[in-house]
Design a protein around this motif. Structure first.
Motif, PDB file in Angstrom:
ATOM      1  N   ARG A   1      12.818  54.925  35.414  1.00 42.93           N
ATOM      2  CA  ARG A   1      14.027  55.643  34.963  1.00 42.93           C
ATOM      3  C   ARG A   1      14.127  55.730  33.448  1.00 42.93           C
ATOM      4  N   THR A   2      13.788  54.633  32.734  1.00 43.44           N
ATOM      5  CA  THR A   2      14.121  54.531  31.306  1.00 43.44           C
ATOM      6  C   THR A   2      12.932  54.625  30.360  1.00 43.44           C
ATOM      7  N   LYS A   3      11.731  54.290  30.840  1.00 41.35           N
ATOM      8  CA  LYS A   3      10.524  54.166  30.005  1.00 41.35           C
ATOM      9  C   LYS A   3      10.745  53.163  28.871  1.00 41.35           C
ATOM     10  N   GLN A   4      11.590  52.179  29.131  1.00 38.83           N
ATOM     11  CA  GLN A   4      11.832  51.049  28.234  1.00 38.83           C
ATOM     12  C   GLN A   4      11.453  49.773  28.979  1.00 38.83           C
ATOM     13  N   ALA A   5      10.930  48.798  28.250  1.00 40.07           N
ATOM     14  CA  ALA A   5      10.474  47.558  28.887  1.00 40.07           C
ATOM     15  C   ALA A   5      11.638  46.811  29.532  1.00 40.07           C
ATOM     16  N   PRO A   6      11.631  46.651  30.864  1.00 41.99           N
ATOM     17  CA  PRO A   6      12.660  45.864  31.534  1.00 41.99           C
ATOM     18  C   PRO A   6      12.576  44.400  31.096  1.00 41.99           C
ATOM     19  N   GLN A   7      13.670  43.703  31.148  1.00 46.25           N
ATOM     20  CA  GLN A   7      13.715  42.326  30.653  1.00 46.25           C
ATOM     21  C   GLN A   7      13.745  41.283  31.768  1.00 46.25           C
ATOM     22  N   HIS A   8      13.456  41.681  32.999  1.00 43.31           N
ATOM     23  CA  HIS A   8      13.494  40.762  34.141  1.00 43.31           C
ATOM     24  C   HIS A   8      12.542  39.569  33.977  1.00 43.31           C
ATOM     25  N   ALA A   9      11.456  39.761  33.251  1.00 44.98           N
ATOM     26  CA  ALA A   9      10.459  38.683  33.070  1.00 44.98           C
ATOM     27  C   ALA A   9      10.286  38.342  31.603  1.00 44.98           C
ATOM     28  N   ALA A  10      11.333  38.527  30.826  1.00 41.22           N
ATOM     29  CA  ALA A  10      11.271  38.204  29.396  1.00 41.22           C
ATOM     30  C   ALA A  10      10.930  36.735  29.167  1.00 41.22           C
ATOM     31  N   TRP A  11      11.212  35.893  30.161  1.00 40.26           N
ATOM     32  CA  TRP A  11      10.900  34.473  30.060  1.00 40.26           C
ATOM     33  C   TRP A  11       9.424  34.213  29.782  1.00 40.26           C
ATOM     34  N   MET A  12       8.580  35.174  30.117  1.00 43.94           N
ATOM     35  CA  MET A  12       7.142  34.983  29.894  1.00 43.94           C
ATOM     36  C   MET A  12       6.777  34.889  28.416  1.00 43.94           C
ATOM     37  N   HIS A  13       7.559  35.535  27.569  1.00 44.80           N
ATOM     38  CA  HIS A  13       7.191  35.593  26.149  1.00 44.80           C
ATOM     39  C   HIS A  13       8.283  35.095  25.200  1.00 44.80           C
ATOM     40  N   ASP A  14       9.444  34.716  25.729  1.00 47.37           N
ATOM     41  CA  ASP A  14      10.510  34.276  24.832  1.00 47.37           C
ATOM     42  C   ASP A  14      10.618  32.758  24.722  1.00 47.37           C
ATOM     43  N   GLY A  15       9.698  32.046  25.360  1.00 49.01           N
ATOM     44  CA  GLY A  15       9.669  30.597  25.258  1.00 49.01           C
ATOM     45  C   GLY A  15      10.546  29.883  26.284  1.00 49.01           C
ATOM     46  N   SER A  16      11.210  30.625  27.149  1.00 49.90           N
ATOM     47  CA  SER A  16      12.124  29.970  28.107  1.00 49.90           C
ATOM     48  C   SER A  16      11.465  29.686  29.462  1.00 49.90           C
ATOM     49  N   HIS A  17      10.169  29.839  29.566  1.00 51.46           N
ATOM     50  CA  HIS A  17       9.483  29.660  30.848  1.00 51.46           C
ATOM     51  C   HIS A  17       9.237  28.196  31.203  1.00 51.46           C
ATOM     52  N   SER A  18       9.425  27.307  30.286  1.00 47.68           N
ATOM     53  CA  SER A  18       9.131  25.876  30.526  1.00 47.68           C
ATOM     54  C   SER A  18      10.054  25.265  31.553  1.00 47.68           C
TER      55      SER A  18
ATOM     56  N   ASP B   1       5.701  28.695  40.963  1.00 46.39           N
ATOM     57  CA  ASP B   1       7.063  29.144  40.680  1.00 46.39           C
ATOM     58  C   ASP B   1       7.057  30.386  39.796  1.00 46.39           C
ATOM     59  N   MET B   2       6.179  30.428  38.816  1.00 48.40           N
ATOM     60  CA  MET B   2       6.075  31.626  37.961  1.00 48.40           C
ATOM     61  C   MET B   2       5.667  32.838  38.793  1.00 48.40           C
ATOM     62  N   ALA B   3       4.695  32.655  39.673  1.00 45.26           N
ATOM     63  CA  ALA B   3       4.240  33.757  40.524  1.00 45.26           C
ATOM     64  C   ALA B   3       5.379  34.256  41.405  1.00 45.26           C
ATOM     65  N   ARG B   4       6.160  33.334  41.973  1.00 49.45           N
ATOM     66  CA  ARG B   4       7.295  33.719  42.810  1.00 49.45           C
ATOM     67  C   ARG B   4       8.331  34.488  42.006  1.00 49.45           C
ATOM     68  N   ARG B   5       8.632  33.993  40.795  1.00 52.72           N
ATOM     69  CA  ARG B   5       9.624  34.671  39.949  1.00 52.72           C
ATOM     70  C   ARG B   5       9.185  36.091  39.612  1.00 52.72           C
TER      71      ARG B   5
END
Length: 177
Positions: free
Chosen positions: A160-177, A142-146
C-alpha cells in the motif's frame, strides 16, 4: 504441482576454468559437471558455450555459462550492486571469519561481518562480478516466530505505502535482546 527443490541456478561467467578454480579455492565447491555445445539445445541458435556446474552443498547446484561469442557481460545499470547476489549458508561464525581473512589475504574486498540479527554475513564479488554473501544463522526460535507472525502484515503495508513497515524494527533498533 509442487516444486521439489531448485535443480540449479545459472549465471554467466567471464571464464569457466577461472570460475571453477575460484569457487573450489574460496568456497570449497566441487566441480561436478561440464556441458559444452556449439548449438543451444532449446533455441537451436548456433552459439558455442561451456556450461559448468558446482556443488553448493546438500543437493544445491550453482551453474555458469561462458559465452565466448557474446558481447562482454555487464550489469543492470538500474539495480544497485547490493541487490542481486547469491547467499550461501555456512555453519559457524568462525568459518565466516576465517573465510573473510582468506579472501582479504588474496586482495579480495570483503564487506562485513554485517549483523542482520537473525544472521551475520560477509559480502564480496567473484571474478565475474557476481556479488556473493556468506551467512551464518544467529537467530532464535522466538525471533523466527516473531517474524513469521508479522510477515503478511508487513507485505500488505509495503504494498500500500512503499514505505518500510516497522513491525520488525526490533531487528535493527537494539531491542531484540
Amino acid at each position: 504441482m509442487k516444486i521439489g527443490k531448485i535443480h540449479h541456478v545459472a549465471y554467466r561467467c567471464r571464464n569457466a576454468k577461472q570460475t571453477v578454480e575460484w569457487y573450489q579455492k574460496y568456497l570449497g565447491m566441487d566441480f561436478v559437471l561440464a556441458i559444452a555445445e556449439n548449438e543451444v539445445p532449446s533455441t537451436k541458435a548456433p552459439d558455442p558455450y561451456m556450461h559448468i556446474f558446482m556443488d553448493a552443498g546438500q543437493g544445491n547446484v550453482l551453474a555458469f555459462f561462458e559465452l565466448p561469442n557474446s558481447p562482454e557481460m555487464g550489469k543492470d545499470p538500474n539495480t544497485p550492486d547490493w541487490v542481486q547476489h547469491i547467499a550461501f549458508e555456512i555453519d559457524s561464525l568462525d568459518d565466516l571469519l576465517a573465510t573473510k581473512a582468506r579472501l582479504e589475504a588474496d586482495g579480495i574486498d570483503v564487506v562485513g561481518p554485517t549483523d542482520h540479527t537473525i544472521f551475520k554475513s560477509i559480502y564480496f564479488f567473484d571474478p565475474s562480478g557476481h556479488r556473493l554473501e556468506l551467512a551464518v544463522n544467529t537467530g532464535t526460535p522466538d525471533m523466527a516466530r516473531r517474524l513469521d507472525d508479522v510477515k503478511w502484515q508487513m507485505l500488505e503495508e509495503w504494498d500500500r505505502t512503499k514505505q518500510a513497515p516497522q513491525h520488525a524494527a526490533w531487528m535493527h533498533d537494539g531491542s531484540h535482546s
